[in-house]
Each structure stands twice: as structure tokens, then as C-alpha cells.
Design a protein around this motif. Structure first.
Motif, PDB file in Angstrom:
ATOM      1  N   LEU A  17       0.835  -1.200   0.000  1.00  0.00           N
ATOM      2  CA  LEU A  17       0.000   0.000   0.000  1.00  0.00           C
ATOM      3  C   LEU A  17       0.868   1.247   0.000  1.00  0.00           C
ATOM      4  O   LEU A  17       1.715   1.434   0.880  1.00  0.00           O
ATOM      5  CB  LEU A  17      -0.918   0.009   1.226  1.00  0.00           C
ATOM      6  N   PHE A  19       1.291   4.650   1.083  1.00  0.00           N
ATOM      7  CA  PHE A  19       0.679   5.329   2.227  1.00  0.00           C
ATOM      8  C   PHE A  19       1.283   6.715   2.413  1.00  0.00           C
ATOM      9  O   PHE A  19       2.478   6.907   2.196  1.00  0.00           O
ATOM     10  CB  PHE A  19       0.905   4.493   3.491  1.00  0.00           C
ATOM     11  N   SER A  25      -5.366   7.466   1.823  1.00  0.00           N
ATOM     12  CA  SER A  25      -4.594   6.253   2.103  1.00  0.00           C
ATOM     13  C   SER A  25      -4.893   5.703   3.499  1.00  0.00           C
ATOM     14  O   SER A  25      -4.817   4.490   3.715  1.00  0.00           O
ATOM     15  CB  SER A  25      -3.100   6.503   1.921  1.00  0.00           C
ATOM     16  N   THR A  26      -5.253   6.588   4.431  1.00  0.00           N
ATOM     17  CA  THR A  26      -5.626   6.109   5.769  1.00  0.00           C
ATOM     18  C   THR A  26      -6.936   5.333   5.716  1.00  0.00           C
ATOM     19  O   THR A  26      -7.072   4.270   6.343  1.00  0.00           O
ATOM     20  CB  THR A  26      -5.744   7.286   6.760  1.00  0.00           C
ATOM     21  N   PHE A  29      -6.179   2.014   4.238  1.00  0.00           N
ATOM     22  CA  PHE A  29      -5.462   1.210   5.243  1.00  0.00           C
ATOM     23  C   PHE A  29      -6.457   0.466   6.133  1.00  0.00           C
ATOM     24  O   PHE A  29      -6.374  -0.761   6.303  1.00  0.00           O
ATOM     25  CB  PHE A  29      -4.571   2.128   6.085  1.00  0.00           C
ATOM     26  N   ASP A  40       1.565  -4.641   3.315  1.00  0.00           N
ATOM     27  CA  ASP A  40       2.546  -3.804   4.005  1.00  0.00           C
ATOM     28  C   ASP A  40       2.394  -2.390   3.464  1.00  0.00           C
ATOM     29  O   ASP A  40       1.658  -2.172   2.488  1.00  0.00           O
ATOM     30  CB  ASP A  40       3.971  -4.320   3.755  1.00  0.00           C
ATOM     31  N   ILE A  41       3.082  -1.436   4.072  1.00  0.00           N
ATOM     32  CA  ILE A  41       2.940  -0.047   3.628  1.00  0.00           C
ATOM     33  C   ILE A  41       4.295   0.551   3.264  1.00  0.00           C
ATOM     34  O   ILE A  41       5.340   0.110   3.734  1.00  0.00           O
ATOM     35  CB  ILE A  41       2.232   0.833   4.684  1.00  0.00           C
ATOM     36  N   ALA A  59       2.664   6.506  10.337  1.00  0.00           N
ATOM     37  CA  ALA A  59       2.749   5.295   9.508  1.00  0.00           C
ATOM     38  C   ALA A  59       3.484   4.186  10.255  1.00  0.00           C
ATOM     39  O   ALA A  59       3.051   3.018  10.258  1.00  0.00           O
ATOM     40  CB  ALA A  59       3.466   5.618   8.195  1.00  0.00           C
ATOM     41  N   ALA A  63       1.972   0.560  11.591  1.00  0.00           N
ATOM     42  CA  ALA A  63       2.605  -0.699  11.187  1.00  0.00           C
ATOM     43  C   ALA A  63       2.935  -1.556  12.410  1.00  0.00           C
ATOM     44  O   ALA A  63       2.679  -2.772  12.416  1.00  0.00           O
ATOM     45  CB  ALA A  63       3.854  -0.413  10.374  1.00  0.00           C
ATOM     46  N   CYS A  70       6.641  -1.396   7.553  1.00  0.00           N
ATOM     47  CA  CYS A  70       6.561  -0.027   7.026  1.00  0.00           C
ATOM     48  C   CYS A  70       7.889   0.304   6.346  1.00  0.00           C
ATOM     49  O   CYS A  70       8.925   0.403   7.001  1.00  0.00           O
ATOM     50  CB  CYS A  70       6.284   0.976   8.150  1.00  0.00           C
ATOM     51  N   TYR A 169      -6.065  11.134  10.688  1.00  0.00           N
ATOM     52  CA  TYR A 169      -5.425  11.316   9.386  1.00  0.00           C
ATOM     53  C   TYR A 169      -4.878  12.738   9.318  1.00  0.00           C
ATOM     54  O   TYR A 169      -5.209  13.590  10.147  1.00  0.00           O
ATOM     55  CB  TYR A 169      -6.413  11.058   8.231  1.00  0.00           C
TER      56      TYR A 169
END
Length: 334
Positions: A17, A19, A25-26, A29, A40-41, A59, A63, A70, A169
């Protein structure tokens, strides 16, 4: 909120992802977590905003909390042409991770508003149905698939989800800078129209996707290192769409003028970086070599002459013998 068909494509896959800590993106997620999608980000810090440090920390905290990896890239400060350069940095980082860790899908949080503002920008520059249809939910990029699971959702739907579920966010203040073209389109045109005509705009994109599938033939683009090629469909619109798609994977976007030139020219250098050759039944796309031509062996030049290989392509083929063998194989069969 995520479509069942899309979830089935992500389940049991290795997903990465993209991010940022922003609302889009949040939301993606937490929607992926909700549906037990493995991922994973990856986040990029461009080191131009104080807030970016907090976004990276967020982030990393997410994770740790959810037992994910991350990946972080600290980019060197971009001094000019930030939008294009940041995109190049971002996708280079993502693709390095995909190759190193064998991710199958790259997930981005583009939503309906992003697609609509892109459509308006293309329409105002000059574009046809295939171009204004814009972003696709899935795009094969050779060694991975780019997937946009939120493309059917509007930003206000994502914000409502975040607020209802009390998720944190960040808001990037640069999103309000109307000196940036896409921000100007967003605040002055796309957002007011989405607010008033959301249902109709969603239906229109469904129709556009259906029309594009009828107008544009699916073309398989093959690659050898930096060289791309495909068999011509003998439909100019489909071929140019495939050329555009391939170059986007190389982080270059054709201009409207270049698309027009490709309709009539069999050989064209685009962006001073790529050479496009439409030769008989094939389309070849290679890096454009700018250095002075080397003295090539007589045997090589004679083979090129007999096969009528475009002169501007010969230096690249001379420097890449394996690719030359493939081009000879293709053209000898014509």
C-alpha cells in the motif's frame, strides 16, 4: 465500501500500500484491515514540510500496532518541478520494493474525485473517450499490478468513514495551493460538480469504462529490459493507447500534441527520452540515445538495411545485441 470483486483480487496476494497519512490512504489502510487483506505499507518523506515527520511517525506506529512492515524512503529535497519529480521518486521506490520483496500488487488510494479532476484536465487539453476515461481500477505493469480499490468512491464518502470510525489522518496544506494546476481544477470545478451531481458522474464513468472496452483493443506489451514492443492491432487508437500506457509505466505521459503526431508519424522521439517506432506489424519503444552515432560494423548495418530497420533505432539495437536478435526475429517473419 470495497467491492467484492476487488477484494477477491487482493485476498491471498502480497500487497504493498502506497501510504501518506492523508485521508485517502488512511481510509484504504483501515478498509484493508477490516476485510483481512494482507499488506505492508510504503511512505516517502520528501523533506519539504514539518508535518511530514509526524506523518512518517504515524505510519510507523500503525505498522507496529498491526504487525505490518513499514518501508520508508527519505528523499533528497526537490528544488524544482516538484509534482513530476516527486512522482518519479515515489514510483521508483515502490518498484524497487516490489522487485526486492516480491509484492504482486501496488495499491494506491486514488478515488473518484482524483479521476474526475484528471478527466476535466484532459478534456480541457484535448482528448478522446479513451483518454478522458482516465484512471483504471487495474493496470498491468509487467512485474506487478497497479490497483486502485477506491476509484468508485468519492472523497466525502471516505471522510465520513474516517469520522464515523474516529480514525486519525493528516491534511497536506499543499492541497490548498491553487497555483498547482490539479488543485485549481479540484477546488473550482470538480468538487462543486461532485457535490451536486455525484450519482450521475459515477454512472458516466461506468459508461466510459464500457465504451473504452469496446473502442480499445487489449494489447499485450512485452519487454526486454528498457525495450518495449507489441504487435500492432492496426487500430491507431488502440496502438496509441498502448504506447501511452507503457510510457506511463516509465513515468512519462504523452502530451496531446505527441498523441496527434503518433497518428501520422511512424517514428517519433517523445519527451527527448523515448523513441517510438511503428514498423510494419510492430510497435517498438526504446530509450532515445542522444550521443553521437558510433561507427557500426558493416555486417550489422547491412542486416539493418535488408530488414529496413528504422535508422534512429539502430544505435540502440547495436548496443543491445539480445534485443537486436528479437527485432530481427519479429521483422523477418513479416
Amino acid at each position: 465500501m470495497l467491492e467484492k470483486k476487488m477484494l477477491s483480487k487482493l485476498k491471498d496476494k502480497k500487497n504493498l500500500l502506497a501510504f501518506s497519512g492523508g485521508a485517502d490512504s488512511t481510509a484504504l489502510f483501515f478498509l484493508l484491515l477490516k476485510h483481512n487483506i494482507p499488506f505492508d505499507i510504503a511512505i516517502v518523506d520528501y523533506n519539504i514540510r514539518e508535518q511530514s515527520k509526524a506523518e512518517v511517525a504515524y505510519a510507523q506506529e500503525l505498522a507496529r500496532t498491526h504487525n505490518l512492515i513499514c518501508h520508508l524512503h527519505n528523499a533528497k529535497k526537490v528544488e524544482q518541478n516538484f509534482e513530476a519529480k516527486a512522482r518519479e521518486i515515489r514510483y521508483n521506490f515502490f518498484e524497487e520494493l516490489i522487485l526486492k520483496h516480491n509484492y504482486e500488487n501496488l495499491l494506491t488510494a486514488h478515488h473518484l474525485g482524483d479521476r474526475f479532476e484528471w478527466m476535466l484536465m484532459q478534456f480541457c487539453k484535448g482528448a478522446g473517450c479513451a483518454e478522458i476515461a482516465g484512471m483504471q481500477k487495474e493496470q498491468n505493469r509487467g512485474f506487478y499490478t497497479l490497483i486502485r480499490p477506491l476509484l468508485h468512491l468519492d472523497k466525502k464518502e471516505l471522510l465520513a468513514y474516517l469520522h464515523t470510525n474516529k480514525k486519525t489522518y493528516f491534511e497536506d496544506e499543499s492541497n490548498f495551493d491553487e497555483d498547482i494546476k490539479r488543485n485549481s481544477f479540484r477546488h473550482n470545478y470538480s468538487l462543486p460538480l461532485l457535490e451536486k451531481y455525484l450519482g450521475g458522474i459515477k454512472k458516466s464513468f461506468d459508461y466510459l469504462d464500457e465504451d473504452r472496452s469496446q473502442l480499445i483493443e487489449a494489447i499485450e506489451i512485452k519487454t526486454i529490459d528498457e525495450f518495449g514492443y507489441f504487435k500492432s492491432s492496426h487500430n491507431k487508437r488502440s496502438d496509441i493507447f498502448a504506447i501511452d500506457k507503457y510510457l506511463k509505466s516509465k513515468l512519462y505521459m504523452l502530451s496531446a500534441d505527441e498523441r496527434e503526431l503518433l497518428k501520422t508519424k511512424t517514428t517519433l522521439v517523445v519527451g527527448r527520452k523515448y523513441l517510438v517506432v511503428q514498423d510494419r506489424n510492430f510497435v517498438f519503444i526504446a530509450p532515445s540515445l542522444q550521443e553521437k552515432a558510433e561507427i557500426m560494423p558493416h555486417k550489422f548495418k547491412e542486416e539493418c538495411r535488408v530488414l529496413k530497420i528504422e535508422p534512429k533505432l539502430r544505435l540502440y539495437l547495436y548496443k543491445n545485441p539480445d534485443i537486436f536478435l528479437k527485432v530481427k526475429e519479429l521483422l523477418a517473419a513479416v
